[in-house]
Design a protein around this motif. Structure first.
Motif, mmCIF file in Angstrom:
data_model
loop_
_atom_site.group_PDB
_atom_site.id
_atom_site.type_symbol
_atom_site.label_atom_id
_atom_site.label_comp_id
_atom_site.label_asym_id
_atom_site.label_seq_id
_atom_site.Cartn_x
_atom_site.Cartn_y
_atom_site.Cartn_z
ATOM 1 N N THR A 102 0.882 -1.218 0.082
ATOM 2 C CA THR A 102 0.141 -0.121 -0.196
ATOM 3 C C THR A 102 0.929 1.168 0.099
ATOM 4 O O THR A 102 2.070 1.244 0.095
ATOM 5 C CB THR A 102 -1.133 -0.094 1.319
ATOM 6 O OG1 THR A 102 -1.892 1.038 1.013
ATOM 7 C CG2 THR A 102 -0.362 0.257 2.535
ATOM 8 N N ASN A 103 0.372 2.382 -0.431
ATOM 9 C CA ASN A 103 1.146 3.782 -0.349
ATOM 10 C C ASN A 103 0.152 4.683 -0.085
ATOM 11 O O ASN A 103 -1.038 4.537 0.305
ATOM 12 C CB ASN A 103 1.859 4.018 -1.550
ATOM 13 C CG ASN A 103 0.952 4.033 -2.856
ATOM 14 O OD1 ASN A 103 -0.401 4.323 -2.481
ATOM 15 N ND2 ASN A 103 1.069 3.383 -3.911
ATOM 16 N N GLU A 104 0.511 5.996 0.062
ATOM 17 C CA GLU A 104 -0.212 7.019 0.542
ATOM 18 C C GLU A 104 -1.477 7.367 -0.557
ATOM 19 O O GLU A 104 -2.259 7.701 0.263
ATOM 20 C CB GLU A 104 0.683 8.412 0.198
ATOM 21 C CG GLU A 104 2.216 8.331 1.239
ATOM 22 C CD GLU A 104 3.266 7.627 0.662
ATOM 23 O OE1 GLU A 104 4.059 7.739 1.411
ATOM 24 O OE2 GLU A 104 3.177 7.095 -0.200
ATOM 25 N N LEU A 105 -1.186 7.258 -1.727
ATOM 26 C CA LEU A 105 -2.750 7.042 -2.290
ATOM 27 C C LEU A 105 -3.552 6.219 -2.043
ATOM 28 O O LEU A 105 -4.802 6.545 -2.051
ATOM 29 C CB LEU A 105 -2.240 7.305 -4.010
ATOM 30 C CG LEU A 105 -1.206 8.371 -4.512
ATOM 31 C CD1 LEU A 105 -1.012 8.160 -5.815
ATOM 32 C CD2 LEU A 105 -2.064 9.692 -4.400
ATOM 33 N N THR A 106 -3.085 4.881 -2.085
ATOM 34 C CA THR A 106 -4.302 4.015 -1.508
ATOM 35 C C THR A 106 -4.821 4.249 -0.250
ATOM 36 O O THR A 106 -5.816 3.967 0.160
ATOM 37 C CB THR A 106 -3.766 2.544 -1.653
ATOM 38 O OG1 THR A 106 -2.784 2.681 -0.943
ATOM 39 C CG2 THR A 106 -3.511 2.192 -3.081
ATOM 40 N N MET B 35 -3.865 14.306 4.229
ATOM 41 C CA MET B 35 -3.193 14.668 3.185
ATOM 42 C C MET B 35 -2.343 15.641 3.503
ATOM 43 O O MET B 35 -0.944 15.422 3.019
ATOM 44 C CB MET B 35 -4.187 15.194 2.105
ATOM 45 C CG MET B 35 -3.473 15.643 0.798
ATOM 46 S SD MET B 35 -4.750 15.902 -0.506
ATOM 47 C CE MET B 35 -5.814 17.462 0.238
ATOM 48 N N LYS B 36 -2.432 16.564 4.434
ATOM 49 C CA LYS B 36 -1.237 17.651 4.900
ATOM 50 C C LYS B 36 -0.141 16.944 5.501
ATOM 51 O O LYS B 36 0.985 17.017 5.368
ATOM 52 C CB LYS B 36 -2.032 18.675 5.746
ATOM 53 C CG LYS B 36 -2.736 19.465 4.859
ATOM 54 C CD LYS B 36 -3.624 20.679 5.781
ATOM 55 C CE LYS B 36 -4.093 21.738 4.802
ATOM 56 N NZ LYS B 36 -4.852 22.933 5.356
ATOM 57 N N ALA C 220 -8.852 5.197 0.772
ATOM 58 C CA ALA C 220 -9.581 4.449 1.920
ATOM 59 C C ALA C 220 -10.108 5.286 2.678
ATOM 60 O O ALA C 220 -10.964 5.315 3.175
ATOM 61 C CB ALA C 220 -8.757 3.602 2.417
ATOM 62 N N LEU C 221 -9.425 6.227 3.141
ATOM 63 C CA LEU C 221 -9.803 7.421 4.245
ATOM 64 C C LEU C 221 -10.962 8.211 3.334
ATOM 65 O O LEU C 221 -11.898 8.654 4.104
ATOM 66 C CB LEU C 221 -8.738 8.328 4.626
ATOM 67 C CG LEU C 221 -7.721 7.696 5.543
ATOM 68 C CD1 LEU C 221 -6.580 8.627 5.799
ATOM 69 C CD2 LEU C 221 -8.331 7.045 6.811
#
Length: 95
Positions: free
Chosen positions: A43-47, A75-76, A51-52
């Motif tokens: 998984t990574n930041e975009l996935t 995101m921040k 989800a969030l």
């Protein structure tokens, strides 16, 4: 954890039907009270952001009272990170 009077399994059903996203169920003592976010494999930041976002949109769609803005806060935080779980960038080698 869901607020009192709201069923986590009903929430998970709404999220699955509306956004095609599967959330985990609460087990044993917390069955129907919580949902879980999980992943299979990498998984990574975009996935994570997807989800969030799905959870926050699902809470709104299900009429569950919540504080919005969690996605923006995440995101921040992720934008400010210097290390990620992604592989390092390729190096350009001059020959």
């Amino acid at each position: 954890m869901m607020p009192p009077g709201y069923d986590a399994d009903q929430f998970r059903k709404i999220v699955a039907e509306k956004y095609n996203m599967s959330l985990g169920t609460g087990l044993a003592k917390v069955a129907g009270k919580v949902f879980r976010i999980g992943h299979l494999g990498e998984t990574n930041e975009l996935t994570l952001m997807g989800a969030l976002s799905g959870v926050e949109m699902g809470l709104a769609a299900a009429g569950v009272p919540h504080r919005s803005g969690g996605v923006e806060a995440a995101m921040k935080l992720l934008e400010g990170q210097t290390e990620t779980n992604a592989p390092p960038p390729l190096k350009v080698v001059k020959t």
